[in-house]
Design a protein around this motif. Sequence first.
Motif, PDB file in Angstrom:
ATOM      1  N   GLN A 182      -5.002  -5.247  -2.139  1.00 45.75           N
ATOM      2  CA  GLN A 182      -3.567  -5.016  -2.047  1.00 45.75           C
ATOM      3  C   GLN A 182      -3.131  -4.075  -3.163  1.00 45.75           C
ATOM      4  N   TRP A 183      -2.175  -3.197  -2.848  1.00 45.15           N
ATOM      5  CA  TRP A 183      -1.482  -2.449  -3.889  1.00 45.15           C
ATOM      6  C   TRP A 183       0.011  -2.699  -3.706  1.00 45.15           C
ATOM      7  N   HIS A 184       0.728  -2.768  -4.821  1.00 42.62           N
ATOM      8  CA  HIS A 184       2.156  -3.072  -4.777  1.00 42.62           C
ATOM      9  C   HIS A 184       2.831  -2.360  -5.942  1.00 42.62           C
ATOM     10  N   GLY A 209       4.158  -1.116  -0.689  1.00 39.06           N
ATOM     11  CA  GLY A 209       2.779  -1.540  -0.833  1.00 39.06           C
ATOM     12  C   GLY A 209       2.074  -1.764   0.481  1.00 39.06           C
ATOM     13  N   ALA A 210       0.869  -2.328   0.384  1.00 42.59           N
ATOM     14  CA  ALA A 210       0.071  -2.628   1.575  1.00 42.59           C
ATOM     15  C   ALA A 210      -0.982  -3.673   1.224  1.00 42.59           C
ATOM     16  N   ILE A 211      -1.293  -4.539   2.196  1.00 39.98           N
ATOM     17  CA  ILE A 211      -2.389  -5.497   2.108  1.00 39.98           C
ATOM     18  C   ILE A 211      -3.432  -5.074   3.136  1.00 39.98           C
ATOM     19  N   SER A 212      -4.682  -4.976   2.730  1.00 39.98           N
ATOM     20  CA  SER A 212      -5.699  -4.426   3.626  1.00 39.98           C
ATOM     21  C   SER A 212      -6.935  -5.314   3.717  1.00 39.98           C
ATOM     22  N   GLN A 226      -4.455  -2.624   7.904  1.00 36.41           N
ATOM     23  CA  GLN A 226      -3.564  -2.786   6.766  1.00 36.41           C
ATOM     24  C   GLN A 226      -2.175  -3.218   7.230  1.00 36.41           C
ATOM     25  N   TYR A 227      -1.564  -4.099   6.465  1.00 34.65           N
ATOM     26  CA  TYR A 227      -0.155  -4.440   6.667  1.00 34.65           C
ATOM     27  C   TYR A 227       0.644  -3.621   5.676  1.00 34.65           C
ATOM     28  N   ARG A 228       1.392  -2.644   6.181  1.00 35.71           N
ATOM     29  CA  ARG A 228       2.171  -1.731   5.343  1.00 35.71           C
ATOM     30  C   ARG A 228       3.596  -2.234   5.260  1.00 35.71           C
TER      31      ARG A 228
END
Length: 251
Positions: A182-184, A209-212, A226-228
Amino acid sequence: MQKIILPTTLVVASLLTFSAHAEMTYSFGNVSINYLEWDADTEVKTGRNKEDFSYLEIEGGAGFNWGEVYGFYDFEEWDKNSDKHRFFGKGNVRYFLGDQGWHLFGQVSDFRTKDFDETNTFLGIGKSFNFSNGLWLKAHAAIHHSFQSDKYGSFDGHNGYQLGVVWGKDFSALGQNFTVAQWHEYDFMRDDHYMASHDGSPNTSGYNGAISGWWHVTDHFDVGVQYRYADDYLGSPTYQNGTILSLKYNF
């Protein structure tokens, strides 16, 4: 714009020169084809300004005895006519301050379309963590400078601050290798004039951000989902979310 491009070019050139004489500890690079499908509610709330699109990406990074570098460049709507083409790039550097995980942090992102361009620069301090279970995490706090120009006006100046984090973990299941990450980024105390030209929102804070999840099919091929997400970001004063499907080739 020259105020941003010239210093950035000099910094990148200096890093490349320095890196040529430094000890490399790791490196990676890949190209991918991606498709972002916005949630139907997001399309409605943004007045159809958010539409599904495909993009090509090249990504890479490396670690050295002095620090780390990372960057990617996207070519959005590559399959449409040139009026719809969009280009987005982001690069960052972490310069180690001793051996306790602290580092100086610098990041530049740039977005361009036919009628709009925006460059955001971040300078600050960060800390990296590596846990015994294989989880790694990098966090930073930075000051923010923005340059924005379009047919409606422009902005050039201090634009608040950012708190950011990126983390990831590799694991195996059913004989296959996977990664979750994840990046946020949370921007706050953004300038009122910037927000007026950006999306008209009175809220001076927002996040992005996004969770991948990635399935490493082979050493060279990855499949990802990815959830953007974003709120008061990406030019819209509302919450936005979508799904990105990716096919990646690792060098």
